[in-house]
Design a protein around this motif. Structure first.
Motif, PDB file in Angstrom:
ATOM      1  N   ALA A   1       6.753 -21.331 -12.499  1.00 32.29           N
ATOM      2  CA  ALA A   1       6.994 -19.890 -12.564  1.00 32.29           C
ATOM      3  C   ALA A   1       6.390 -19.307 -13.838  1.00 32.29           C
ATOM      4  N   ALA A   2       6.590 -20.004 -14.956  1.00 35.81           N
ATOM      5  CA  ALA A   2       6.046 -19.514 -16.217  1.00 35.81           C
ATOM      6  C   ALA A   2       4.526 -19.505 -16.183  1.00 35.81           C
ATOM      7  N   LEU A   3       3.933 -20.529 -15.564  1.00 32.57           N
ATOM      8  CA  LEU A   3       2.481 -20.615 -15.483  1.00 32.57           C
ATOM      9  C   LEU A   3       1.918 -19.489 -14.616  1.00 32.57           C
ATOM     10  N   ALA A   4       2.567 -19.227 -13.491  1.00 34.22           N
ATOM     11  CA  ALA A   4       2.092 -18.165 -12.588  1.00 34.22           C
ATOM     12  C   ALA A   4       2.176 -16.800 -13.254  1.00 34.22           C
ATOM     13  N   GLU A   5       3.203 -16.614 -14.060  1.00 34.93           N
ATOM     14  CA  GLU A   5       3.401 -15.316 -14.718  1.00 34.93           C
ATOM     15  C   GLU A   5       2.406 -15.121 -15.859  1.00 34.93           C
ATOM     16  N   ARG A   6       2.183 -16.163 -16.645  1.00 35.31           N
ATOM     17  CA  ARG A   6       1.353 -16.022 -17.836  1.00 35.31           C
ATOM     18  C   ARG A   6      -0.138 -16.130 -17.541  1.00 35.31           C
ATOM     19  N   SER A   7      -0.503 -16.943 -16.540  1.00 32.57           N
ATOM     20  CA  SER A   7      -1.930 -17.169 -16.280  1.00 32.57           C
ATOM     21  C   SER A   7      -2.137 -17.476 -14.806  1.00 32.57           C
ATOM     22  N   PRO A   8      -2.330 -16.462 -13.983  1.00 32.91           N
ATOM     23  CA  PRO A   8      -2.498 -16.680 -12.541  1.00 32.91           C
ATOM     24  C   PRO A   8      -3.661 -17.619 -12.214  1.00 32.91           C
ATOM     25  N   ALA A   9      -4.772 -17.506 -12.947  1.00 31.32           N
ATOM     26  CA  ALA A   9      -5.923 -18.365 -12.649  1.00 31.32           C
ATOM     27  C   ALA A   9      -5.603 -19.830 -12.903  1.00 31.32           C
ATOM     28  N   VAL A  10      -4.880 -20.088 -13.986  1.00 31.68           N
ATOM     29  CA  VAL A  10      -4.494 -21.458 -14.288  1.00 31.68           C
ATOM     30  C   VAL A  10      -3.559 -21.984 -13.208  1.00 31.68           C
ATOM     31  N   HIS A  11      -2.629 -21.132 -12.776  1.00 35.48           N
ATOM     32  CA  HIS A  11      -1.701 -21.524 -11.715  1.00 35.48           C
ATOM     33  C   HIS A  11      -2.460 -21.805 -10.420  1.00 35.48           C
ATOM     34  N   GLU A  12      -3.442 -20.969 -10.107  1.00 29.94           N
ATOM     35  CA  GLU A  12      -4.240 -21.184  -8.890  1.00 29.94           C
ATOM     36  C   GLU A  12      -4.975 -22.517  -8.952  1.00 29.94           C
ATOM     37  N   LEU A  13      -5.529 -22.823 -10.107  1.00 25.65           N
ATOM     38  CA  LEU A  13      -6.245 -24.090 -10.225  1.00 25.65           C
ATOM     39  C   LEU A  13      -5.282 -25.261 -10.050  1.00 25.65           C
ATOM     40  N   LEU A  14      -4.093 -25.169 -10.619  1.00 25.67           N
ATOM     41  CA  LEU A  14      -3.100 -26.226 -10.457  1.00 25.67           C
ATOM     42  C   LEU A  14      -2.774 -26.423  -8.983  1.00 25.67           C
ATOM     43  N   VAL A  15      -2.601 -25.320  -8.248  1.00 21.69           N
ATOM     44  CA  VAL A  15      -2.319 -25.424  -6.812  1.00 21.69           C
ATOM     45  C   VAL A  15      -3.492 -26.092  -6.104  1.00 21.69           C
ATOM     46  N   LEU A  16      -4.715 -25.684  -6.441  1.00 16.83           N
ATOM     47  CA  LEU A  16      -5.884 -26.280  -5.810  1.00 16.83           C
ATOM     48  C   LEU A  16      -5.942 -27.787  -6.090  1.00 16.83           C
ATOM     49  N   LEU A  17      -5.580 -28.183  -7.293  1.00 13.63           N
ATOM     50  CA  LEU A  17      -5.635 -29.599  -7.656  1.00 13.63           C
ATOM     51  C   LEU A  17      -4.710 -30.447  -6.788  1.00 13.63           C
ATOM     52  N   THR A  18      -3.652 -29.847  -6.250  1.00 15.83           N
ATOM     53  CA  THR A  18      -2.740 -30.623  -5.412  1.00 15.83           C
ATOM     54  C   THR A  18      -3.348 -30.957  -4.058  1.00 15.83           C
ATOM     55  N   PHE A  19      -4.525 -30.430  -3.751  1.00 12.82           N
ATOM     56  CA  PHE A  19      -5.205 -30.750  -2.504  1.00 12.82           C
ATOM     57  C   PHE A  19      -6.249 -31.849  -2.698  1.00 12.82           C
ATOM     58  N   PHE A  20      -6.118 -32.550  -3.813  1.00 10.95           N
ATOM     59  CA  PHE A  20      -6.940 -33.727  -4.071  1.00 10.95           C
ATOM     60  C   PHE A  20      -6.009 -34.894  -4.385  1.00 10.95           C
ATOM     61  N   SER A  21      -6.574 -36.092  -4.435  1.00 10.13           N
ATOM     62  CA  SER A  21      -5.758 -37.261  -4.742  1.00 10.13           C
ATOM     63  C   SER A  21      -5.165 -37.125  -6.142  1.00 10.13           C
ATOM     64  N   PRO A  22      -3.851 -37.285  -6.286  1.00  8.71           N
ATOM     65  CA  PRO A  22      -3.228 -37.090  -7.608  1.00  8.71           C
ATOM     66  C   PRO A  22      -3.602 -38.173  -8.613  1.00  8.71           C
ATOM     67  N   ASP A  23      -4.097 -39.301  -8.129  1.00  5.02           N
ATOM     68  CA  ASP A  23      -4.362 -40.419  -9.038  1.00  5.02           C
ATOM     69  C   ASP A  23      -5.597 -40.222  -9.896  1.00  5.02           C
ATOM     70  N   MET A  24      -6.530 -39.402  -9.429  1.00  3.26           N
ATOM     71  CA  MET A  24      -7.718 -39.122 -10.221  1.00  3.26           C
ATOM     72  C   MET A  24      -8.304 -37.806  -9.734  1.00  3.26           C
ATOM     73  N   LEU A  25      -7.848 -36.720 -10.317  1.00  7.58           N
ATOM     74  CA  LEU A  25      -8.285 -35.403  -9.867  1.00  7.58           C
ATOM     75  C   LEU A  25      -9.778 -35.225 -10.168  1.00  7.58           C
ATOM     76  N   PRO A  26     -10.522 -34.661  -9.226  1.00  9.30           N
ATOM     77  CA  PRO A  26     -11.994 -34.691  -9.297  1.00  9.30           C
ATOM     78  C   PRO A  26     -12.587 -33.587 -10.158  1.00  9.30           C
ATOM     79  N   VAL A  27     -12.405 -33.691 -11.452  1.00  7.24           N
ATOM     80  CA  VAL A  27     -12.904 -32.651 -12.353  1.00  7.24           C
ATOM     81  C   VAL A  27     -14.426 -32.521 -12.233  1.00  7.24           C
ATOM     82  N   ARG A  28     -15.120 -33.659 -12.167  1.00  7.48           N
ATOM     83  CA  ARG A  28     -16.581 -33.592 -12.053  1.00  7.48           C
ATOM     84  C   ARG A  28     -17.005 -32.855 -10.787  1.00  7.48           C
TER      85      ARG A  28
END
Length: 996
Positions: free
Chosen positions: A408-435
C-alpha cells in the motif's frame, strides 16, 4: 608492543567475531608460520556481556592478545555495544602492553577503538598485512611472503573460481550454526561431505549459505553457487562451471555436467565447495551432486536430501537477540524493546522482520508502537486491510499485514515502482529477469513503466527501491563497454510473490501476463541453434509458465515457445524438451487445427525429443500419427509433409530398420523433386543426404558414395566449399570412400575436410571432431597407428565433454578407439572399453539393435585374444545369428560377423564349421561389395587358413594368392594390411558403427 625477533615467541590469542573468520584464520596461519603458538577465541556480538574482572582474567593469561576489529566491534553507538565499549575502555589502558588490535573494516574507528592503537589490514596487500600483524605481537618476518598450497588464502584474494553472491552487510547472527555447518562439512576425514541446510520459508537459508561461502572462502579454491529451484536451472547452473574450469563449451548440457563432475572427482580445481540453493526437486537434482574430496552445501525446505547422504542441519527462526539486532540494523530508530515486540509478533522470522523494519525505516514519523500493535491485532485499514484479509497458504496474519502495508505504501508513494513490482510477479521468483526487462520495448510494458526503457539509470533506481522496501536480494554486474555497474538479478520470496498475485483482479492478471510474455518475445534471439544465444534461452525458460506464455495464442509468443523447445533439443535436454513440447501440443491441439503450421512443428519436435530419450517406439508412433493427419486432411504435398516423412525416416534409422528408412527417403526425394522449386534446393539436398545415409546403413556403399558425392558437388556450387552443409557432405563422402576400400582417396578428402572444418568451425566443434574420427580410421588402415591414437583420443575426449558418455557419437568413437587399442596391444583397456560400449548401446538402443549386436561381436574378438576361445565362440555365434535376423544375410555387417565367428570356431577346433561359414560369407561378400573389396580379400585369407588345416592346400594357396593380389593392387606390397596378411595371422573384422 615493540617489533623485534624473539628467540621463543610468546603464545598469542586471536580474538575475533565470526564474521571475520577468514581474517582470523589467515592471521593465525601467519603467526604459526613464524613459530608462534596460537589460540583462537571467537566472540559473538550478541553474547552476554562479561564483566571487567572476567575480561581481566582472560587477558591475564600468558602471552599476548590480538583483537580483530570488524564492523560489529565498531558499532559502539547502540545500547549493548556501548556497554562493550565501556568495558574495553576500562580494561585496555591497564593491558596496553599485552593487547594489540588490527582492523579489517573500511569504516572510521571510533574513539574507543582508536585507543587500542589498531592498524588496518585492508587494502595493503598480503606482504604488508603480514608485517603489520607480526609487528603487533613483537615479531618481524623471517622470509618473503609465500602462501603454502594448503594454507588459508589472504582474505582480500577471492577463490580462483567463484560466483557466490556478494556480501550481505546486514547479515546477523547464526554464529553457532555456521560453525556447526563448517564442522559437518569437514567431518569426512579427507573425503567429500554433503550438508543440507533446511527450514521453513523465509528463515534465511540462502542468506546463511551465502554467508558461509563468504566467511570460509579462504579455505576453498573454487566456490560455485547453483540456483536449483528447478531441475533445468540446476543443470544449466552446474554445467556453467565447465567453462570456468577450462573444460570449454559443449552443445549438450549432459556432456558438460559429466566433465565437471569428473574434474571435481579428481579435485582438479583444488579445494571446492558447490552450493545448490533452493533444491527441492531431490529426484531431478540428485544426479548432479559431485563426488570427490570437496564439499556440497544444499539449501531446501525438504529434508529428503538425507536419503542422498547429506547431514541435516535445521535452520530455525532467529532467536530473540538475533531478531532484535537484525531489526535495529535495518531500522536504527527502533529501541531494543520495540524490536523485541516486533520480533515476537512476527515469530522471529527474518524475512518479515526485514520487511517490517524496512517499512519503519521508510516512514520516519510513523508511530512504531502503533504499527507493532496493529500487526498483532486488528490490522491495517483501507485497501491494505482488504489485501491482508485474503488468505494465503501457510502465511500467518501478521505476515500478511506486513506485506499489505508495504504494498500500500509503495503504491501510494511511487505507482511506477509498484507497477514494476507487480510485473515482476509474472516471472520466476527465483531469478527475476532484469536483463530481459532491459531489452523490452516501450510498447511491451504498461504505461507507467514505458519510460524506464529509455533511461538506463532509472532501472537501477527503481529496482534498488524495490529491493530496499521488499527485501529482494539484488546482484550487480559491471558492463565493461559502458564502464558502469548495473543490477542484473533480483530474487523475491515465493510466498511474498504469491501474496501479491493472489490480490490481483482477473483483468489485471491478463494485462500483466500479456506484458510479461511480450518481454520474453522481445528477448528471444530467434536462433536457438546458435551457441551465442544459449544463455538467453536459459534465461527465458524459467519464466514461460509464470508469464502465462504457455497459454497464449499470440503468434509471436508461439514462435518463441517453439524456439525454446528447439533450444532444449539442441542442448540435449530431451526430457524437459519432451515435457514442454507435450504440454504445448496439448494446448494448441485444443485451440488450432491439427495440421496448422505451428502445431505440426511442435508435433515434429515431440518425436525428436522421444528419439533423443531413446524411446524409439513412441517416437515412431508420434511420427506416424502426424503422417496420418496429413492423409486424413488430404494433404499430399508440401514442405511440411516432407519434414514429417524425414522425421519418420530418422526414427526408423535409429531403430535399425534401414530398408524401411530408405524406401521412405526415396519417396520423399521423389516428392521433393516434383513439388519443390529452386527456392527449396537446400531442403531437397538434405533429403538426398538422408537417403545416402540410409544406403550406407544398408551396406550399399557404392550407391551411398555416389549420392553423397553428387550432393557434395551441388553444395559446393550452391553454398561454397566452406559452408557447414558442404563440409558435412565432404565428410560423408570421405567416409564412404574409406568403407569402399578406396583408402587413398578417402584420406586425402578427409584431411582436406578436417583442415576446412578447423578453420571455419573450430577444432572442438562436433562436426570437426567426427571428421577427425574418420581421419583417424584412415590413418589406422594406413598403418599410422600412433597418430591415429592421438587423433582418436582427442576426438573422443572432446565429444564426451560436448555430449556425455552415452551419446551415439561418443559410443561410435569409443568402440572404434577400443579396437584401435587392441591393435596397439593394450588389450585390457581395449576390452574394458569395448564391453562398456556394447552395454551402453544395448541400454540405449536395445539388445537386438544392429549397433549393439556388432559391438558384442567386437567383444568376441577380445575374448579370443585373451585365450577365452569357447566364450568367444558362443558370443560370436550368437551375435552373427542376431545380426542376420536384424538386417539380413546380405548385409556386409553380417558377413563381417561371420568372419569373426569363423575365427572363433577354428580356435575351438571346429575347423569344418569355420570353413563352411567362411565360404558362405565369401560368396555373399562378392555379391554385396565385389570380389576386389578388402572384406572379400580377408574372407578369402581366413578361408585359406581353414582349408590348409583341413589339408586342402592347393585351394588354400590359390585363395591366399588371390587375396594378396587384391591387397597389393589396392594398398601396395608394403602396406601394413598386406604385410599382416603375409604374416599368416588370422584376418578379422571390426564392426564400425555409422553416424545417423
Amino acid at each position: 608492543m615493540i617489533a623485534g625477533r624473539l628467540a621463543h615467541p610468546l603464545p598469542v590469542s586471536v580474538v575475533y567475531a565470526g564474521v571475520s573468520n577468514g581474517w582470523a584464520q589467515w592471521i593465525a596461519w601467519v603467526l604459526a608460520q613464524e613459530g608462534c603458538p596460537v589460540g583462537q577465541m571467537r566472540w559473538s556480538p550478541l553474547s552476554r556481556l562479561p564483566d571487567v574482572p572476567a575480561l581481566q582474567t582472560f587477558f591475564a593469561q600468558p602471552g599476548r592478545v590480538l583483537l580483530v576489529l570488524d564492523d560489529w566491534y565498531l558499532r559502539f553507538d547502540t545500547d549493548r555495544n556501548k556497554e562493550w565499549a565501556q568495558v574495553l575502555y576500562e580494561v585496555m589502558p591497564r593491558l596496553h602492553d599485552r593487547v594489540g588490535a588490527v582492523t579489517v573494516t573500511t569504516r572510521a574507528l571510533p574513539d574507543e577503538a582508536v585507543s587500542l592503537g589498531a592498524v588496518t589490514l585492508r587494502g595493503v596487500g598480503p606482504e604488508e598485512a603480514r608485517r603489520r600483524v607480526l609487528a603487533k605481537v613483537g615479531l618481524a618476518p623471517r622470509l618473503p611472503y609465500t602462501r603454502q598450497e594448503r594454507g588459508p588464502r589472504y582474505p582480500e584474494d577471492p577463490p580462483a573460481v567463484t560466483n557466490a553472491p556478494r556480501r550481505n552487510p546486514r547479515f546477523t547472527g547464526r554464529e553457532d550454526l555456521l560453525n556447526e555447518v563448517h564442522d559437518l562439512l569437514n567431518s569426512g576425514n579427507g573425503r567429500g561431505c554433503r550438508v543440507l541446510l533446511h527450514g521453513p520459508p523465509g528463515v534465511g537459508k540462502s542468506q546463511a549459505a551465502a554467508e558461509y561461502a563468504r566467511r570460509f572462502a579462504g579455505e576453498y579454491d573454487l566456490i560455485w553457487w547453483v540456483p536449483a529451484a528447478t531441475k533445468a536451472s540446476a543443470r544449466e547452473g552446474f554445467a556453467g562451471l565447465a567453462r570456468e574450469v577450462g573444460l570449454g563449451e559443449g552443445d549438450q548440457l549432459t556432456g558438460q555436467i559429466e566433465a565437471v563432475q569428473a574434474a571435481l572427482e579428481r579435485d582438479e580445481p583444488g579445494r571446492w565447495l558447490i552450493i545448490f540453493d533452493g533444491a527441492e526437486d531431490v529426484d531431478g537434482i540428485e544426479a548432479l551432486l559431485p563426488s570427490g574430496h570437496g564439499q556440497v552445501l544444499i539449501t531446501a525446505q525438504t529434508g529428503r536430501w538425507s536419503e542422498c547422504g547429506a547431514h541435516l542441519r535445521e535452520l530455525p527462526p532467529f532467536d530473540r537477540d538475533e531478531s532484535v539486532a537484525f531489526a535495529r540494523r535495518r531500522a536504527p530508530r527502533l529501541t531494543e524493546s520495540q524490536a523485541a515486540e516486533l520480533a515476537a509478533v512476527l515469530g522471529d522470522l527474518p524475512l518479515v522482520i526485514d520487511q517490517s523494519a524496512a517499512w519503519i525505516d521508510a516512514h520516519p514519523v510513523a508511530d512504531i508502537t502503533d504499527y507493532v500493535r496493529t500487526l498483532g491485532t486488528a490490522g491495517p485499514a483501507g485497501d491494505a486491510a482488504e489485501r491482508a484479509a485474503r488468505p494465503t497458504a501457510d502465511v500467518p496474519p501478521a505476515h500478511r499485514q506486513v506485506w499489505a502495508r508495504t504494498l500500500a505504501a509503495l503504491a501510494e508513494r511511487s505507482p511506477a515502482v509498484h507497477e514494476l513490482l507487480v510485473l515482476l510477479t509474472f516471472f520466476s521468483p527465483d531469478m527475476l529477469p532484469v536483463r530481459l526487462l532491459r531489452l523490452a520495448r516501450p510498447s511491451d510494458l504498461p504505461p507507467h513503466l514505458a519510460a524506464l526503457v529509455s533511461e538506463h539509470g532509472s532501472w537501477d533506481t527503481v529496482l534498488l527501491t524495490i529491493s530496499d522496501l521488499t527485501s529482494m536480494r539484488v546482484e550487480f554486474a559491471t558492463d565493461a563497454r559502458q564502464d558502469s555497474t548495473s543490477v542484473v538479478s533480483l530474487r523475491v520470496h515465493r510466498s511474498f510473490r504469491d501474496f501479491i498475485r493472489d490480490g490481483l483482479a482477473p483483468d489485471t492478471v491478463r494485462e500483466y501476463a500479456a506484458a510479461a510474455a511480450r518481454v520474453l518475445v522481445a528477448a528471444d534471439p530467434d536462433e536457438p541453434g546458435s551457441p551465442r544465444n544459449w544463455h538467453r534461452y536459459a534465461e527465458i525458460l524459467p519464466h514461460l509458465e509464470p508469464s502465462g506464455a504457455l497459454e497464449s495464442d499470440d503468434d509471436d509468443v508461439r514462435r518463441m515457445l517453439l524456439n525454446c523447445i528447439d533450444y532444449l533439443r539442441v542442448r540435449g535436454e530431451y526430457q524437459d524438451g519432451w515435457t514442454l513440447a507435450r504440454r504445448v501440443l496439448k494446448r494448441w491441439r485444443g485451440t488450432f487445427e491439427p495440421t496448422e503450421r505451428r502445431v505440426l512443428a511442435v508435433a515434429h519436435q515431440e518425436a525428436r525429443m522421444l528419439r533423443g530419450l531413446g524411446r524409439y517406439e513412441e517416437a515412431e508412433q508420434a511420427d506416424r500419427a502426424v503422417l496420418t493427419l496429413f492423409a486424413e486432411a488430404g494433404i499430399e504435398h508440401g514442405i511440411a509433409l516432407l519434414r514429417a516423412q524425414d522425421g519418420l525416416g530418422a526414427t526408423l534409422m535409429a531403430r535399425g530398420r534401414y530398408d524401411e528408412a530408405r524406401a521412405l527417403y526415396e519417396q520423399a526425394a521423389r516428392n521433393a523433386a516434383d513439388w519443390l522449386d529452386e527456392r527449396y534446393v537446400p531442403q531437397t539436398l538434405q533429403i538426398r543426404t538422408n537417403l545416402a545415409l540410409a544406403m550406407g546403413m544398408q551396406g550399399h556403399y557404392e550407391e551411398s558414395c555416389t549420392v553423397h558425392r553428387e550432393v557434395y558437388d551441388r553444395r559446393v556450387g550452391l553454398l561454397g566449399s566452406q559452408a557447414r552443409r558442404t563440409l558435412q557432405s565432404g565428410y560423408y563422402t570421405a567416409r564412404m570412400l574409406r568403407l569402399l576400400g578406396r583408402l587413398s582417396e578417402a584420406r586425402s578428402l578427409q584431411a582436406y575436410n578436417v583442415h576446412l572444418l578447423r578453420r571455419t568451425l573450430d577444432r572442438a566443434h562436433r562436426q570437426t571432431l567426427l571428421a577427425e574420427h574418420n581421419l583417424a580410421l584412415c590413418l589406422r588402415r594406413d598403418g599410422e597407428l600412433e597418430q591415429a591414437r592421438q587423433t582418436l583420443r582427442y576426438a573422443r575426449k572432446r565429444l564426451v565433454v560436448l555430449s556425455g558418455t552415452d551419446h551415439p557419437d561418443v559410443l561410435m568413437v569409443s568402440l572404434d578407439y577400443a579396437m584401435l587399442l587392441r591393435v596397439l596391444g593394450e588389450r585390457t583397456k581395449a576390452r574394458g572399453l569395448a564391453v562398456t560400449s556394447a552395454q551402453a548401446y544395448a541400454d540405449r538402443l536395445g539388445e537386438l539393435h544392429p549397433h549393439a549386436i556388432g559391438a558384442r561381436n567386437n567383444s568376441a574378438l577380445l575374448l579370443l585374444d585373451d585365450g577365452e576361445a569357447e566364450a568367444a565362440r558362443r558370443l560370436a555365434e550368437e551375435s552373427t545369428r542376431q545380426m542376420e535376423d536384424a538386417i539380413g544375410r546380405g548385409h556386409v555387417w553380417t558377413m563381417g560377423c561371420a568372419m569373426n565367428c569363423a575365427a572363433a570356431l577354428a580356435a575351438v577346433g571346429d575347423v569344418e564349421a569355420a570353413e563352411r561359414l567362411g565360404r558362405d560369407a565369401l560368396a555373399r561378400a562378392v555379391t554385396a561389395v565385389g570380389p576386389d573389396h578388402v572384406l572379400a580379400a580377408n574372407l578369402r585369407a581366413g578361408l585359406a587358413q581353414d582349408l590348409r588345416t583341413l589339408r586342402r592346400g592347393e585351394e588354400a594357396d590359390a585363395l591366399e594368392q588371390q587375396a594378396l593380389r587384391t591387397l597389393v593392387a589396392s594398398r601396395g606390397a608394403d602396406h601394413q594390411q598386406t604385410l599382416y596378411m603375409r604374416s599368416g595371422q588370422r584376418p578379422y573384422w571390426d564392426f564400425e558403427p555409422q553416424p545417423t
